[in-house]
Write a protein that holds these residues in place. Sequence first.
Motif, PDB file in Angstrom:
ATOM      1  N   TYR A   1       0.853  -1.201   0.000  1.00 53.35           N
ATOM      2  CA  TYR A   1       0.000   0.000   0.000  1.00 53.35           C
ATOM      3  C   TYR A   1       0.876   1.233   0.000  1.00 53.35           C
ATOM      4  O   TYR A   1       1.804   1.350   0.808  1.00 53.35           O
ATOM      5  CB  TYR A   1      -0.937   0.010   1.210  1.00 53.35           C
ATOM      6  CG  TYR A   1      -1.964  -1.077   1.131  1.00 53.35           C
ATOM      7  CD1 TYR A   1      -3.050  -0.963   0.258  1.00 53.35           C
ATOM      8  CD2 TYR A   1      -1.841  -2.235   1.894  1.00 53.35           C
ATOM      9  CE1 TYR A   1      -3.977  -1.979   0.148  1.00 53.35           C
ATOM     10  CE2 TYR A   1      -2.762  -3.255   1.789  1.00 53.35           C
ATOM     11  CZ  TYR A   1      -3.843  -3.119   0.923  1.00 53.35           C
ATOM     12  OH  TYR A   1      -4.748  -4.132   0.799  1.00 53.35           O
ATOM     13  N   GLU A   2       0.539   2.137  -0.919  1.00 49.88           N
ATOM     14  CA  GLU A   2       1.345   3.328  -1.078  1.00 49.88           C
ATOM     15  C   GLU A   2       1.454   4.114   0.229  1.00 49.88           C
ATOM     16  O   GLU A   2       2.535   4.561   0.606  1.00 49.88           O
ATOM     17  CB  GLU A   2       0.739   4.212  -2.180  1.00 49.88           C
ATOM     18  CG  GLU A   2       1.666   5.335  -2.561  1.00 49.88           C
ATOM     19  CD  GLU A   2       1.070   6.309  -3.571  1.00 49.88           C
ATOM     20  OE1 GLU A   2       0.440   5.857  -4.546  1.00 49.88           O
ATOM     21  OE2 GLU A   2       1.250   7.513  -3.365  1.00 49.88           O
ATOM     22  N   GLY A   3       0.323   4.251   0.944  1.00 51.72           N
ATOM     23  CA  GLY A   3       0.312   5.026   2.188  1.00 51.72           C
ATOM     24  C   GLY A   3       1.284   4.444   3.208  1.00 51.72           C
ATOM     25  O   GLY A   3       2.019   5.180   3.878  1.00 51.72           O
ATOM     26  N   ALA A   4       1.274   3.109   3.326  1.00 52.70           N
ATOM     27  CA  ALA A   4       2.144   2.442   4.298  1.00 52.70           C
ATOM     28  C   ALA A   4       3.611   2.627   3.918  1.00 52.70           C
ATOM     29  O   ALA A   4       4.468   2.876   4.774  1.00 52.70           O
ATOM     30  CB  ALA A   4       1.792   0.967   4.386  1.00 52.70           C
ATOM     31  N   ALA A   5       3.895   2.527   2.633  1.00 53.53           N
ATOM     32  CA  ALA A   5       5.275   2.689   2.169  1.00 53.53           C
ATOM     33  C   ALA A   5       5.754   4.119   2.436  1.00 53.53           C
ATOM     34  O   ALA A   5       6.876   4.336   2.889  1.00 53.53           O
ATOM     35  CB  ALA A   5       5.368   2.368   0.682  1.00 53.53           C
ATOM     36  N   ARG A   6       4.868   5.082   2.153  1.00 54.37           N
ATOM     37  CA  ARG A   6       5.210   6.485   2.370  1.00 54.37           C
ATOM     38  C   ARG A   6       5.509   6.733   3.858  1.00 54.37           C
ATOM     39  O   ARG A   6       6.498   7.363   4.204  1.00 54.37           O
ATOM     40  CB  ARG A   6       4.042   7.368   1.924  1.00 54.37           C
ATOM     41  CG  ARG A   6       4.319   8.873   1.976  1.00 54.37           C
ATOM     42  CD  ARG A   6       3.026   9.645   1.823  1.00 54.37           C
ATOM     43  NE  ARG A   6       2.352   9.322   0.546  1.00 54.37           N
ATOM     44  CZ  ARG A   6       2.586   9.976  -0.597  1.00 54.37           C
ATOM     45  NH1 ARG A   6       3.427  10.976  -0.618  1.00 54.37           N
ATOM     46  NH2 ARG A   6       1.952   9.630  -1.693  1.00 54.37           N
ATOM     47  N   ARG A   7       4.630   6.170   4.723  1.00 54.43           N
ATOM     48  CA  ARG A   7       4.825   6.338   6.163  1.00 54.43           C
ATOM     49  C   ARG A   7       6.172   5.728   6.588  1.00 54.43           C
ATOM     50  O   ARG A   7       6.913   6.303   7.358  1.00 54.43           O
ATOM     51  CB  ARG A   7       3.670   5.656   6.926  1.00 54.43           C
ATOM     52  CG  ARG A   7       3.247   6.410   8.170  1.00 54.43           C
ATOM     53  CD  ARG A   7       1.988   5.805   8.781  1.00 54.43           C
ATOM     54  NE  ARG A   7       0.889   5.677   7.836  1.00 54.43           N
ATOM     55  CZ  ARG A   7       0.224   4.544   7.568  1.00 54.43           C
ATOM     56  NH1 ARG A   7       0.550   3.417   8.188  1.00 54.43           N
ATOM     57  NH2 ARG A   7      -0.756   4.520   6.694  1.00 54.43           N
ATOM     58  N   TYR A   8       6.461   4.545   6.044  1.00 59.56           N
ATOM     59  CA  TYR A   8       7.709   3.874   6.420  1.00 59.56           C
ATOM     60  C   TYR A   8       8.924   4.719   6.034  1.00 59.56           C
ATOM     61  O   TYR A   8       9.853   4.883   6.823  1.00 59.56           O
ATOM     62  CB  TYR A   8       7.813   2.492   5.759  1.00 59.56           C
ATOM     63  CG  TYR A   8       9.062   1.756   6.189  1.00 59.56           C
ATOM     64  CD1 TYR A   8       9.116   1.100   7.424  1.00 59.56           C
ATOM     65  CD2 TYR A   8      10.211   1.773   5.400  1.00 59.56           C
ATOM     66  CE1 TYR A   8      10.270   0.473   7.846  1.00 59.56           C
ATOM     67  CE2 TYR A   8      11.382   1.148   5.823  1.00 59.56           C
ATOM     68  CZ  TYR A   8      11.396   0.494   7.041  1.00 59.56           C
ATOM     69  OH  TYR A   8      12.544  -0.110   7.462  1.00 59.56           O
ATOM     70  N   LEU A   9       8.887   5.269   4.845  1.00 58.39           N
ATOM     71  CA  LEU A   9      10.026   6.070   4.378  1.00 58.39           C
ATOM     72  C   LEU A   9      10.213   7.308   5.255  1.00 58.39           C
ATOM     73  O   LEU A   9      11.340   7.662   5.619  1.00 58.39           O
ATOM     74  CB  LEU A   9       9.850   6.476   2.916  1.00 58.39           C
ATOM     75  CG  LEU A   9      11.064   7.197   2.326  1.00 58.39           C
ATOM     76  CD1 LEU A   9      12.276   6.268   2.253  1.00 58.39           C
ATOM     77  CD2 LEU A   9      10.767   7.747   0.932  1.00 58.39           C
ATOM     78  N   HIS A  10       9.099   7.948   5.617  1.00 56.51           N
ATOM     79  CA  HIS A  10       9.208   9.144   6.468  1.00 56.51           C
ATOM     80  C   HIS A  10       9.752   8.791   7.856  1.00 56.51           C
ATOM     81  O   HIS A  10      10.557   9.519   8.424  1.00 56.51           O
ATOM     82  CB  HIS A  10       7.875   9.874   6.543  1.00 56.51           C
ATOM     83  CG  HIS A  10       7.604  10.682   5.300  1.00 56.51           C
ATOM     84  ND1 HIS A  10       8.408  11.733   4.915  1.00 56.51           N
ATOM     85  CD2 HIS A  10       6.651  10.566   4.335  1.00 56.51           C
ATOM     86  CE1 HIS A  10       7.947  12.235   3.776  1.00 56.51           C
ATOM     87  NE2 HIS A  10       6.887  11.538   3.395  1.00 56.51           N
ATOM     88  N   GLN A  11       9.314   7.652   8.380  1.00 55.36           N
ATOM     89  CA  GLN A  11       9.855   7.196   9.674  1.00 55.36           C
ATOM     90  C   GLN A  11      11.355   6.931   9.562  1.00 55.36           C
ATOM     91  O   GLN A  11      12.133   7.260  10.457  1.00 55.36           O
ATOM     92  CB  GLN A  11       9.158   5.904  10.118  1.00 55.36           C
ATOM     93  CG  GLN A  11       7.824   6.162  10.791  1.00 55.36           C
ATOM     94  CD  GLN A  11       7.012   4.872  10.919  1.00 55.36           C
ATOM     95  OE1 GLN A  11       7.480   3.778  10.592  1.00 55.36           O
ATOM     96  NE2 GLN A  11       5.785   5.012  11.397  1.00 55.36           N
ATOM     97  N   TRP A  12      11.723   6.345   8.443  1.00 53.74           N
ATOM     98  CA  TRP A  12      13.138   6.026   8.225  1.00 53.74           C
ATOM     99  C   TRP A  12      13.951   7.330   8.213  1.00 53.74           C
ATOM    100  O   TRP A  12      15.010   7.417   8.827  1.00 53.74           O
ATOM    101  CB  TRP A  12      13.286   5.282   6.891  1.00 53.74           C
ATOM    102  CG  TRP A  12      14.663   4.764   6.607  1.00 53.74           C
ATOM    103  CD1 TRP A  12      15.194   3.581   6.992  1.00 53.74           C
ATOM    104  CD2 TRP A  12      15.692   5.441   5.857  1.00 53.74           C
ATOM    105  NE1 TRP A  12      16.487   3.465   6.545  1.00 53.74           N
ATOM    106  CE2 TRP A  12      16.819   4.591   5.845  1.00 53.74           C
ATOM    107  CE3 TRP A  12      15.773   6.668   5.209  1.00 53.74           C
ATOM    108  CZ2 TRP A  12      18.007   4.922   5.207  1.00 53.74           C
ATOM    109  CZ3 TRP A  12      16.968   7.010   4.571  1.00 53.74           C
ATOM    110  CH2 TRP A  12      18.070   6.139   4.574  1.00 53.74           C
ATOM    111  N   ILE A  13      13.425   8.350   7.549  1.00 53.69           N
ATOM    112  CA  ILE A  13      14.125   9.631   7.468  1.00 53.69           C
ATOM    113  C   ILE A  13      14.163  10.311   8.832  1.00 53.69           C
ATOM    114  O   ILE A  13      15.171  10.922   9.206  1.00 53.69           O
ATOM    115  CB  ILE A  13      13.474  10.528   6.386  1.00 53.69           C
ATOM    116  CG1 ILE A  13      13.775   9.947   4.994  1.00 53.69           C
ATOM    117  CG2 ILE A  13      13.986  11.960   6.481  1.00 53.69           C
ATOM    118  CD1 ILE A  13      13.010  10.582   3.859  1.00 53.69           C
ATOM    119  N   ASP A  14      13.076  10.148   9.603  1.00 47.45           N
ATOM    120  CA  ASP A  14      13.037  10.753  10.951  1.00 47.45           C
ATOM    121  C   ASP A  14      14.175  10.249  11.834  1.00 47.45           C
ATOM    122  O   ASP A  14      14.663  10.967  12.699  1.00 47.45           O
ATOM    123  CB  ASP A  14      11.699  10.426  11.639  1.00 47.45           C
ATOM    124  CG  ASP A  14      10.594  11.346  11.114  1.00 47.45           C
ATOM    125  OD1 ASP A  14      10.942  12.365  10.472  1.00 47.45           O
ATOM    126  OD2 ASP A  14       9.412  11.048  11.339  1.00 47.45           O
TER     127      ASP A  14
END
Length: 395
Positions: free
Chosen positions: A301-314
């Motif tokens: 799911y695009e939303g989940a992937a986007r959230r994961y990437l932002h967490q990774w950057i955080d």
Amino acid sequence: MYRHEIDEEKRTLKLWVRRKKSNKALICSVCGGRCSQIEEVRDREVRDLPWRKYQTTVVVEYYRVRCPKCGVKVEAVGQLPSKAPFSKDFEDAVGLACEAAAARQVARQFQLPASTVRAIDQRYLERWAKNRKKPALRQIGVDEIYLGKTQKFLTVVSNLETGEPLWFGQDRQQETLDRFFQEELNALQRGRITAACVDMWEPFTASILQWSPQCRIVYDKFHVMQHANQAVDEVRRAEFFRKGGPMRGLVKGKRWLLLTRWVNLDDPKRQLLNELFKLNRKLMKAYLLKESLDQLWTYTYEGAARRYLHQWIDQLRWQRLEPFQKLAALLLRHLEGLLNYCHVPVRFGVVEAINGNIKALLRRGRGYKNLRYLLLKAQRLAALKTEFLLLRRAA
Ligand SMILES: [Zn+2]
């Protein structure tokens, strides 16, 4: 056969052949249409398959015919595939030998110059390419190969679903890839492409979106992870190498360890890494960041992937890991193409495998200045591998 000559000393055999009188239609070699009128009878001498230890030459009788469309032309003769002095059976034997060995070896086997063997091989491959069914193109891969200082870059377009290279272009500009879309595909074919797997090289993306705007760009995971590996390596050098002295010795030769995935390391090697990490927390953080980025491609799911990437950057905040800050900026600039994987899960690794095959061909034989020959060779290699897999599956 109406005549023969045998030279036992030179071990040569010469045969004169002509077809039996029959009602078989004569075919024009230019247009492929039927002709009925024979204008002239001629001979051609070609090398054929050997008989025992005798090099065999066949003199084939053929006609010049009057074609209603083309005028007086040579008739099409199956055993005379080109203007070169070889029969089709002979060319097929040389082509087949070239599938298993380098041209130089085949040249020795058939006692021919290597350049002649390559020319025969290319005609053999052209005939194969002409007669086979071309699979539909829905997903393309675009990548480049570095050929060296003189030839620079080669752009490689491939069919991701069949794993075969389709086209080579000199250089790696937007205009290079434009040529593929212009010359190789019609509007209908361009409209059928749904996905393109590329690295984060803007000229390619720009060209694809211009010609196939409906196509989704998916950044190749392999290339993204290469950037992550580079970031780890930069941290390693900054933390150990530049400090010099004993620290430098500790990290020497451990580069490959840091670039290997944790799951692929055995216990003693994990131990080595753990010891390194005890000495430097920054390097450990860098390694963990690289390892965890891989998970981005597990989301559907695009939303989940986007959230994961932002967490990774955080996680990068307060870490002062400059190379990873740069990587994060790069990923954000290419966010759409990273998330597109959720919509079109293309096969990663195909482009890399094709590149590997081409590089192996280039290493094995010189004389690939002829790009058309290199392409045919790589296509045949891909097709043989597919045939082999199907055969194994059937067995
Ligand atoms: Zn004709």
